[in-house]
Scaffold this motif. Structure first.
Motif, PDB file in Angstrom:
ATOM      1  N   THR A 225       1.670   5.339  -1.942  1.00  0.00           N
ATOM      2  CA  THR A 225       2.760   5.812  -2.157  1.00  0.00           C
ATOM      3  C   THR A 225       3.888   5.769  -1.136  1.00  0.00           C
ATOM      4  O   THR A 225       5.204   5.721  -1.690  1.00  0.00           O
ATOM      5  CB  THR A 225       2.463   7.610  -2.086  1.00  0.00           C
ATOM      6  N   GLU A 227       4.598   2.892   0.477  1.00  0.00           N
ATOM      7  CA  GLU A 227       5.040   1.583   0.302  1.00  0.00           C
ATOM      8  C   GLU A 227       5.986   1.894  -1.272  1.00  0.00           C
ATOM      9  O   GLU A 227       7.076   0.899  -1.180  1.00  0.00           O
ATOM     10  CB  GLU A 227       3.964   0.639  -0.103  1.00  0.00           C
ATOM     11  N   ARG A 228       5.416   2.470  -2.095  1.00  0.00           N
ATOM     12  CA  ARG A 228       6.254   2.451  -3.298  1.00  0.00           C
ATOM     13  C   ARG A 228       7.617   3.394  -3.020  1.00  0.00           C
ATOM     14  O   ARG A 228       8.725   2.935  -3.782  1.00  0.00           O
ATOM     15  CB  ARG A 228       5.370   3.221  -4.472  1.00  0.00           C
ATOM     16  N   ASP A 229       7.504   4.332  -2.514  1.00  0.00           N
ATOM     17  CA  ASP A 229       8.587   5.347  -2.384  1.00  0.00           C
ATOM     18  C   ASP A 229       9.358   5.114  -1.204  1.00  0.00           C
ATOM     19  O   ASP A 229      10.635   5.650  -0.759  1.00  0.00           O
ATOM     20  CB  ASP A 229       8.114   6.701  -2.119  1.00  0.00           C
ATOM     21  N   ARG A 230       9.073   4.004  -0.462  1.00  0.00           N
ATOM     22  CA  ARG A 230       9.981   3.391   0.866  1.00  0.00           C
ATOM     23  C   ARG A 230      10.305   4.518   2.102  1.00  0.00           C
ATOM     24  O   ARG A 230      11.012   4.804   2.303  1.00  0.00           O
ATOM     25  CB  ARG A 230      11.186   3.102   0.281  1.00  0.00           C
ATOM     26  N   ASP A 287      -0.743   3.455  -8.027  1.00  0.00           N
ATOM     27  CA  ASP A 287       0.479   2.714  -8.922  1.00  0.00           C
ATOM     28  C   ASP A 287      -0.269   2.494 -10.174  1.00  0.00           C
ATOM     29  O   ASP A 287       0.760   2.169 -11.265  1.00  0.00           O
ATOM     30  CB  ASP A 287       0.732   1.468  -8.173  1.00  0.00           C
TER      31      ASP A 287
END
Length: 370
Positions: A225, A227-230, A287
């Protein structure tokens, strides 16, 4: 006003319907980079009538501290003599402890907007901020409280002011549970939420309550999460310390939930409980296989368990007040609005500069770091 023991602090909180987990002694144990202290207001009989957890952060090379009371203190915020009886003694105590600035975040609700009001505001497109929408409920004494804090020298922690900015969310989203059946709560969901819950059930998503040993499963999803949402994830050790500290205080203080499909974890969340108030704390998801709606399933399980614990409110925590279409924060608001709850504005965080020079210097430093 004096330092109080852990036992005194917990006994006071036990008599309250709600107090933030961040105002418990266990939260001080979690924040290992800060020194913590439980402070109490004592009446003439010797009883603790107010309490707060203070976190002290030392300035480099100086024995001076930023004193922070996250989502606290827990006192009578509507006492006509709030400044004289409650706040001035607190400031004097913290100054004696070496504080150069104080930040507090009272959990006082100023306004509430029903889900239908928020939905109409988003659809209408006439307001860009929730604060510009007429609320369904107002705290009658909100103006007197805000004006009293300003007159006493407190500064609201907003961008453009001397303060450092809010650390904890000023706006949250809550689902009322008191006086309702579970069927009534689910009927309050919008069609998409109800459909997603049924889809998760038909797909075979199973939500289970985990333990300390399952925190590693949560953390792997949390890193995905992040990595996805930075954003920068907290280490696994942080959540292990949180679990150890909070559950030692109360076995139900912190819970972990994981949504599985065919043995594979797809989503995980943590839940915190104090008194009649339950919070959704951290959430994580994979993801892939998002079409089976594990996040809706896990939220519904947590609401049902909060209800079983006797909670009067299920708190989905922070929202932005932006209503601008296309903004990802507005998308988060729409997700939470689907529960049929209420958007809530709190009093927010306030700063008091005991040493204005050091206070302003730290404020400039923190703004450069953003």
């Amino acid at each position: 006003m004096r330092t109080i023991s852990r036992a005194e602090h917990l006994a006071f909180v036990a008599g309250r319907r709600s107090a933030s987990p961040m105002q418990l002694p266990s939260w001080g144990e979690l924040k290992s980079q800060w020194r913590s202290e439980s402070i109490g207001w004592i009446d003439e009989s010797g009883a603790v009538v107010g309490a707060g957890l203070v976190l002290y952060r030392q300035l480099p090379l100086l024995k001076r501290y930023l004193a922070y009371l996250p989502e606290g203190p827990v006192i009578d915020w509507f006492d006509p003599e709030l400044d004289r009886r409650w706040l001035r003694p607190m400031l004097a105590h913290l100054k004696a402890q070496g504080a150069f600035s104080v930040k507090m975040g009272p959990q006082v609700v100023l306004r509430r907007w029903e889900a239908a009001t928020v939905k109409d505001a988003i659809a209408g497109g006439t307001a860009r901020r929730l604060r510009d929408v007429e609320a369904d409920w107002h705290e009658p004494q909100r103006f007197e409280l805000v004006d009293g804090l300003r007159r006493a020298g407190w500064l609201r922690s907003e961008e453009g002011e001397t303060g450092f900015g809010d650390v904890q969310p000023r706006y949250t989203f809550q689902v009322p549970l008191a006086g309702r059946s579970l069927d009534d709560i689910q009927r309050g969901f919008n069609q998409l939420w109800r459909r997603n819950i049924k889809k998760a059930e038909r797909s075979g998503v199973e939500v289970v309550q985990g333990g300390y040993e399952d925190l590693a499963v949560f953390h792997r999803l949390y890193e995905v999460t992040a990595e996805r949402d930075r954003f920068t994830p907290r280490p696994l050790a942080y959540f292990q310390r949180m679990w150890t500290a909070l559950t030692a205080e109360d076995p139900n203080r912190m819970r972990l939930y994981i949504a599985y499909l065919d043995g594979e974890p797809l989503a995980a969340t943590t839940m915190l409980a104090v008194g009649e108030h339950v919070w959704y704390s951290y959430g994580a998801s994979a993801d892939h296989k998002r079409e089976v709606k594990p996040s809706n399933a896990i939220q519904w399980r947590m609401m049902r368990d909060a209800y079983a614990l006797g909670a009067s409110v299920y708190d989905l925590r922070g929202i932005s007040d932006t209503l601008v279409p296309g903004d990802h924060l507005a998308g988060l608001l729409r997700f939470k609005v689907g529960t049929g709850g209420q958007a809530v504005e709190h009093l927010g965080e306030w700063d008091f500069p005991l040493n204005r020079l050091l206070h302003e210097a730290l404020g400039r430093y923190l703004k450069r770091r953003r």
